[in-house]
Scaffold this active site. Structure first.
Site, PDB file in Angstrom:
ATOM      1  N   THR A 123       1.418   5.544  10.705  1.00  0.00           N
ATOM      2  CA  THR A 123       2.137   4.498   9.972  1.00  0.00           C
ATOM      3  C   THR A 123       1.551   3.109  10.241  1.00  0.00           C
ATOM      4  O   THR A 123       1.710   2.187   9.454  1.00  0.00           O
ATOM      5  CB  THR A 123       3.640   4.509  10.306  1.00  0.00           C
ATOM      6  OG1 THR A 123       3.829   4.183  11.695  1.00  0.00           O
ATOM      7  CG2 THR A 123       4.245   5.877  10.012  1.00  0.00           C
TER       8      THR A 123
ATOM      9  N   LEU B 194       4.877   0.318   7.747  1.00  0.00           N
ATOM     10  CA  LEU B 194       5.923   0.911   6.905  1.00  0.00           C
ATOM     11  C   LEU B 194       6.014   2.400   7.242  1.00  0.00           C
ATOM     12  O   LEU B 194       5.284   3.230   6.716  1.00  0.00           O
ATOM     13  CB  LEU B 194       5.590   0.703   5.428  1.00  0.00           C
ATOM     14  CG  LEU B 194       6.708   1.018   4.439  1.00  0.00           C
ATOM     15  CD1 LEU B 194       7.972   0.231   4.735  1.00  0.00           C
ATOM     16  CD2 LEU B 194       6.245   0.747   3.007  1.00  0.00           C
ATOM     17  N   HIS B 195       6.923   2.727   8.148  1.00  0.00           N
ATOM     18  CA  HIS B 195       6.953   4.062   8.746  1.00  0.00           C
ATOM     19  C   HIS B 195       7.443   5.150   7.789  1.00  0.00           C
ATOM     20  O   HIS B 195       6.708   6.065   7.435  1.00  0.00           O
ATOM     21  CB  HIS B 195       7.871   4.053   9.983  1.00  0.00           C
ATOM     22  CG  HIS B 195       7.529   3.024  11.009  1.00  0.00           C
ATOM     23  ND1 HIS B 195       6.384   3.049  11.758  1.00  0.00           N
ATOM     24  CD2 HIS B 195       8.206   1.918  11.400  1.00  0.00           C
ATOM     25  CE1 HIS B 195       6.369   2.017  12.583  1.00  0.00           C
ATOM     26  NE2 HIS B 195       7.460   1.312  12.396  1.00  0.00           N
ATOM     27  N   ASP B 196       8.693   5.104   7.397  1.00  0.00           N
ATOM     28  CA  ASP B 196       9.346   6.253   6.761  1.00  0.00           C
ATOM     29  C   ASP B 196       8.794   6.665   5.399  1.00  0.00           C
ATOM     30  O   ASP B 196       8.699   7.868   5.127  1.00  0.00           O
ATOM     31  CB  ASP B 196      10.861   5.999   6.667  1.00  0.00           C
ATOM     32  CG  ASP B 196      11.508   5.954   8.046  1.00  0.00           C
ATOM     33  OD1 ASP B 196      12.608   5.391   8.166  1.00  0.00           O
ATOM     34  OD2 ASP B 196      10.906   6.493   9.006  1.00  0.00           O
TER      35      ASP B 196
END
Ligand code: RIB
Ligand code: CA
Length: 307
Positions: free
Chosen positions: A190, A235-237
């Site tokens: 990420t 921006l992980h998810d």
């Protein structure tokens, strides 16, 4: 055929964009959204999931779940996500949650689905683990488990652990042992999806609706990360969702992954055996690289397509 998924989340600023991406993606059939406490307490994460679903005019039922980990007390990350979990952004309230608790809904959907279902976890893995612990036979009904969790090296909530893994390491250990395909989007993946001021500005210039505006305002609230010299915020998810939409944007590596369940400073650390040094068979597919420009292109197009 669309991929049937259950999306378990803890909105959460990046969860918000992951939800929007999922709502805007015909490649996915969102059977249920289940919510846990995580970035902030369950009251806020549930309200946020309901509000985001309503703003996107999505028909997906939203169900409350665990407000704490399998073991120990609840701990949040409101310093990153703001007191309300979405950076203080005020959305019109959503409707009431759908009947049924997450653990029961996950089991019902798995049991009743004509096809195997993909479980996507972008928060603490408590709900997913509880469902598979309560009814282990349902593991056979799981097509894949895709998680944003863990790190090859440095953590983001402690020096050793990433937030989702740290929040409920026992739950993550349950999923890693369920002998179904597990795909991990770690912090190292990420980190390649950095929202820079230039990228955010490009979103704002797109023609879009309330969801695009909300996504920009929510993302604007996220502080640039010290881990990347304030160049932007990872921006992980949405990376977990993008894996299902465009797997060709990623490279992967099969690895044995174990979670440190000890009480010490490395609790919640994911020990990822990149070179197979321990001789244990791989139990996860770790996402290694991402074509970031292509990823953000898909994300921007999908956000702009929402109401
Ligand atoms: O470490 C990042 C993860 O923890 C993301 O899922 C974020 O929403 C938080 O839950
Ligand atoms: Ca999350």
């Amino acid at each position: 055929m669309p991929i049937p998924i259950i999306l378990d989340c803890d909105p959460g600023t990046d969860d918000a964009l992951a939800l929007f991406l999922a709502f805007a993606s015909p490649e996915l059939e969102l059977r249920a959204i289940t919510v846990a406490g995580g970035n902030v307490g369950l009251a806020h994460t549930l309200a946020n999931a309901l509000a985001l679903t309503a703003l996107a005019q999505a028909p997906t039922p939203v169900h409350p779940g665990a407000d704490r980990p399998l073991l120990g007390a609840f701990r949040s990350a409101h310093d990153i996500h703001g007191a309300n979990g979405i950076g203080g952004v005020r959305l019109p309230p959503g409707g009431p949650p759908a009947p049924g608790l997450a653990v029961d809904v996950i089991r019902r959907v798995l049991r009743e689905s004509a096809d195997p279902v993909t479980l996507v976890g972008i928060g603490p893995a408590t709900n997913l683990a509880l469902a598979l612990m309560a009814e282990p036979a349902l593991c056979a009904r799981v097509a894949e488990i895709v998680l944003m969790t863990g790190a090859w090296g440095e953590g983001n909530i402690t020096p050793a652990a990433e937030f989702n893994a740290w929040s409920d390491p026992e739950a993550l250990a349950v999923l890693l042992r369920c002998e179904r395909p597990v795909t991990l989007a770690t912090l190292d993946l990420t980190a390649q999806a950095l929202v820079t001021p230039k990228r955010l500005s490009a979103w704002r210039q797109r023609d879009g609706g309330a969801c695009l505006r909300a996504a920009c305002d929510i993302q604007d609230s996220v502080p640039a990360s010290v881990r990347f010299a304030q160049r932007g915020a990872p921006l992980h998810d949405p990376c977990a969702i993008a894996w299902l939409l465009r797997p060709g944007l990623f490279t992967t590596r099969p690895c044995h992954v174990e979670v440190d369940l000890g009480p010490g400073p490395s609790r919640g650390r994911t020990v990822i055996d990149r070179w197979g040094r321990r001789g244990a068979a791989p139990n996860a597919r770790v996402l290694e690289t991402l074509d970031a420009d292509a990823f953000f292109g898909v994300l921007a197009d999908r956000l702009a397509a929402l109401p």
